[in-house]
Enzyme design. Structure first.
Site, PDB file in Angstrom:
ATOM      1  N   ASP A 230      -9.297 -13.630 -29.959  1.00  0.00           N
ATOM      2  CA  ASP A 230     -10.115 -13.380 -28.967  1.00  0.00           C
ATOM      3  C   ASP A 230     -10.294 -14.636 -28.167  1.00  0.00           C
ATOM      4  O   ASP A 230     -10.927 -15.494 -28.670  1.00  0.00           O
ATOM      5  CB  ASP A 230     -11.127 -12.844 -29.804  1.00  0.00           C
TER       6      ASP A 230
ATOM      7  N   ASP B  99     -11.900 -11.288 -23.576  1.00  0.00           N
ATOM      8  CA  ASP B  99     -13.257 -10.838 -23.684  1.00  0.00           C
ATOM      9  C   ASP B  99     -13.977 -10.977 -22.362  1.00  0.00           C
ATOM     10  O   ASP B  99     -13.813 -11.813 -21.549  1.00  0.00           O
ATOM     11  CB  ASP B  99     -14.159 -11.942 -24.762  1.00  0.00           C
TER      12      ASP B  99
ATOM     13  N   GLU C  92     -10.629  -6.782 -21.967  1.00  0.00           N
ATOM     14  CA  GLU C  92     -11.890  -6.171 -22.473  1.00  0.00           C
ATOM     15  C   GLU C  92     -12.164  -5.952 -20.645  1.00  0.00           C
ATOM     16  O   GLU C  92     -12.681  -6.617 -19.962  1.00  0.00           O
ATOM     17  CB  GLU C  92     -12.765  -6.731 -22.907  1.00  0.00           C
TER      18      GLU C  92
ATOM     19  N   HIS D 273     -15.469  -3.557 -32.690  1.00  0.00           N
ATOM     20  CA  HIS D 273     -16.908  -4.222 -33.222  1.00  0.00           C
ATOM     21  C   HIS D 273     -18.191  -3.895 -32.291  1.00  0.00           C
ATOM     22  O   HIS D 273     -19.300  -4.361 -32.941  1.00  0.00           O
ATOM     23  CB  HIS D 273     -16.582  -5.890 -33.321  1.00  0.00           C
ATOM     24  N   ASP D 274     -18.019  -3.407 -31.282  1.00  0.00           N
ATOM     25  CA  ASP D 274     -19.132  -2.962 -30.448  1.00  0.00           C
ATOM     26  C   ASP D 274     -19.563  -1.654 -30.549  1.00  0.00           C
ATOM     27  O   ASP D 274     -20.508  -1.155 -29.680  1.00  0.00           O
ATOM     28  CB  ASP D 274     -18.591  -3.589 -29.025  1.00  0.00           C
TER      29      ASP D 274
HETATM   30  C1  GLC Z   1     -17.644  -8.619 -25.511  1.00  0.00           C
HETATM   31  C2  GLC Z   1     -17.680  -8.661 -26.893  1.00  0.00           C
HETATM   32  C3  GLC Z   1     -19.192  -8.366 -27.439  1.00  0.00           C
HETATM   33  C4  GLC Z   1     -19.913  -9.761 -26.858  1.00  0.00           C
HETATM   34  C5  GLC Z   1     -19.720  -9.695 -25.509  1.00  0.00           C
HETATM   35  C6  GLC Z   1     -20.303 -11.128 -24.880  1.00  0.00           C
HETATM   36  O1  GLC Z   1     -18.329  -7.606 -25.077  1.00  0.00           O
HETATM   37  O2  GLC Z   1     -16.874  -7.626 -27.338  1.00  0.00           O
HETATM   38  O3  GLC Z   1     -19.048  -8.489 -29.082  1.00  0.00           O
HETATM   39  O4  GLC Z   1     -21.152  -9.759 -27.526  1.00  0.00           O
HETATM   40  O5  GLC Z   1     -18.479  -9.712 -24.939  1.00  0.00           O
HETATM   41  O6  GLC Z   1     -19.296 -12.057 -25.254  1.00  0.00           O
END
Ligand code: GLC
Length: 563
Positions: free
Chosen positions: A117, A218, A274, A338-339
């Site tokens: 990640d 990310d 993402e 995980h979100d």
């Molecule tokens: C992404 C991650 C999340 C995190 C955010 C800030 O959305 O998946 O878990 O809190 O980025 O880095």
């Protein structure tokens, strides 16, 4: 002439007769590991790298070929590792660089891939760049972040942080505001500074040179900001407001192209971003000719909930598939991470048909077109946590969200119901390995986040022993996918776009055609069994048993080979 023959052979190896690009990551199955909660080897209550190494065989037996691990870099951990203080160091709670090397070697030995990640939009405020950059305007690192002059009492503009409140925080040392799209302790990097980009590329090369096979990028759609900082119209929601200014910003694609040119294309890697975008613009990230990134995770699917199964589910998935279905475009299939709360609790039916609906969702995940992402525990049908009190929740956004709801005038109990249902901690509880104390996750008295009390009923050991379990069904699906390229590369067609209960689709590759039938409801649905079809797998049938009545049972999933 010789050269032409050589080029033709190379192209043939990469593109088969149907024009499919056979990059390794298109055929792989990815398993996401949330390291805090996977397996604790040193008994401190927190999962670690050694724990993952201990469980490689579990993953290998499941048939998983690639793992994505959430951040384990040195971090104060305010956003569970997404606040990186040192990109080149392992956080001691997860182990050492030697532990990392051992994990990577263990994976390579089994021909498995590792993607890390990579958080490139922001760092922790404890990162050396920010420490120095925030101490003085003269620091060479000052321009690594995004600043606006002003005074303490008036914010530079109305830009909101995705985690709540303003995106600006006052820094007394330089008497300026800095920008952060997440927590105030997660300052956004200034991608317009070439030194920032070069420093990030260098760090990425460090991991790739170690043998890592790619990155989950990310918040990558946020890296380029509109530096004229116009006020945002927040009336249509935060994501509409961010678009063009922060999300999918002015130089985003130029930077991704540069990152590809200077780093990624030199390695045979998989990058999955993402990305918050609409489906019609998504190709800009992934079309191979643009040389940016391999694939993206789209969020329309992750935002789906139980109320929207049936037609909205199909429309969402099919819409994205069509948008990314040109022969050279590719998609991912993902139902949770995980979100988000657990898929079986959110989209499935964890009260009456947990096993059945978990299997049905698994069948979708592994037969749809795109690289599938399994989130840890999904293969066991793990459920949301039965939270009773806000104090049981660690997720920082649950607390900011709770406070925001209270401010809007919601009662504590009503606000808690919303938060308990939506908090990211639902998916973050420790993996349930067996029925021993703390589900065999840790020998510590207390894990960092409580184990779901349903672990005596739902755990890996009992499912390993039961051939009708969700775990066995996942293993069968993965094996089926691996053995039948039609399930990977085959064209997709939805045969039931208007059916509110059934999702029936075909995958076709040359002369092979398969049909997948999913009952997305808790009721029985009549179904005409295809006359030319041979049932390959049913979520209700025992292994090899051809049990296929002309009624689909609640949440039943069937896979037919048509010809
Ligand atoms: C992404 C991650 C999340 C995190 C955010 C800030 O959305 O998946 O878990 O809190 O980025 O880095």
């Amino acid at each position: 002439m010789k050269n032409y023959i050589w080029i033709a052979i190379t192209l043939f190896c990469f593109f088969d007769a149907a024009g499919q690009d056979k990059k390794w990551w298109r055929a792989t199955v990815v398993y996401q590991i949330y390291p805090q909660s996977f397996k604790d080897a040193d008994g401190d209550g927190i999962g670690d790298l050694k724990g993952i190494t201990q469980k490689i065989d579990y993953l290998h037996q499941l048939g998983v070929e690639t793992i994505w691990i959430n951040p384990f870099y040195k971090s104060p951990g305010l956003d569970n590792g997404y606040d990186i203080a040192d990109y080149l160091a392992i956080d001691p709670q997860y182990g050492t660089m030697a532990d990392f090397d051992a994990l990577l070697a263990g994976l390579k030995k089994r021909k498995m891939h590792l993607i890390m990640d990579m958080v490139l939009n922001h760092t922790s405020s404890e990162h050396e760049w920010f420490r120095q950059g925030s101490s003085s305007r003269q620091s060479p690192f000052h321009d690594f972040y995004i600043w606006q002059k002003g005074n303490r009492d008036s914010l530079p503009n109305n830009w909101p942080s995705i985690f709540g409140g303003s995106a600006w925080t006052w820094n007394e040392q330089t008497r300026e505001y800095y920008l952060h799209m997440f927590l105030d302790k997660q300052p956004d990097l200034n991608w317009d500074n070439p030194l920032v980009r070069q420093s990030l590329y260098k760090m990425m090369r460090f991991w790739l040179d170690k043998g890592v096979d790619g990155f989950r990028l990310d918040a990558i759609s946020l890296i380029s900001k509109n530096k004229s900082f116009p006020p945002m119209d927040l009336s249509k929601g935060i994501f509409a407001a961010l678009n063009g200014n922060v999300n999918n910003g002015p130089h985003l694609h130029r930077y991704l192209h540069e990152m590809n040119d200077q780093v990624l294309r030199k390695y045979n890697v998989f990058t999955v971003g993402e990305v918050y975008t609409d489906k019609d613009s998504a190709w800009q990230y992934v079309a191979p000719a643009r040389n940016e990134i391999s694939a993206i995770h789209f969020f329309d699917g992750l935002w789906l909930s139980g109320k929207t199964t049936g037609i909205p589910f199909k429309n969402t998935m099919d819409g994205w598939n069509t948008a990314l279905s040109g022969k050279q475009s590719w998609n991912t299939v993902i139902l949770t991470n995980h979100d988000y709360p657990r898929a079986v609790s959110r989209i499935g039916n964890d009260s009456m048909y947990r096993v059945e609906s978990a299997k049905m969702l698994g069948a979708f995940l592994l037969t749809y077109r795109g690289t599938p992402f399994i989130f840890q525990g999904e293969e066991l049908g793990m459920t949301n946590y039965p939270f009773n009190n806000i104090s049981e929740i660690k997720d920082v956004t649950a607390h900011t969200g709770f406070a925001a709801l209270q401010q809007q005038g919601m009662s504590d109990s009503a606000a808690f119901v919303v938060i308990a249902m939506t908090t990211r901690d639902n998916a973050r509880t420790p993996i349930q390995w067996d029925a021993s104390p703390n589900a065999g996750f840790t020998t510590a008295e207390k894990p960092w986040l409580s184990v779901n009390p349903d672990f005596t009923n739902i755990n890996a050991a009992s499912q390993q022993a039961d051939t009708m379990s969700v775990l066995h069904f996942y293993a069968r699906l993965i094996a089926l996918r691996k053995a039948n390229p039609v399930l990977i590369y085959g064209d997709f067609e939805d045969k039931s776009p208007k059916d509110p209960s059934l999702y029936v689709y075909t995958r076709t590759l040359k002369t092979k055609q398969w049909q997948i039938v999913l009952n997305m409801t808790a009721t029985e649905v009549d179904y005409t069994v295809p006359t030319t079809g041979k049932l390959v797998l049913s979520s209700y049938g025992k292994k090899g048993q051809n049990d296929a009545p002309s009624v689909l049972r609640p949440y039943e999933a069937r896979i037919y080979r048509l010809h």
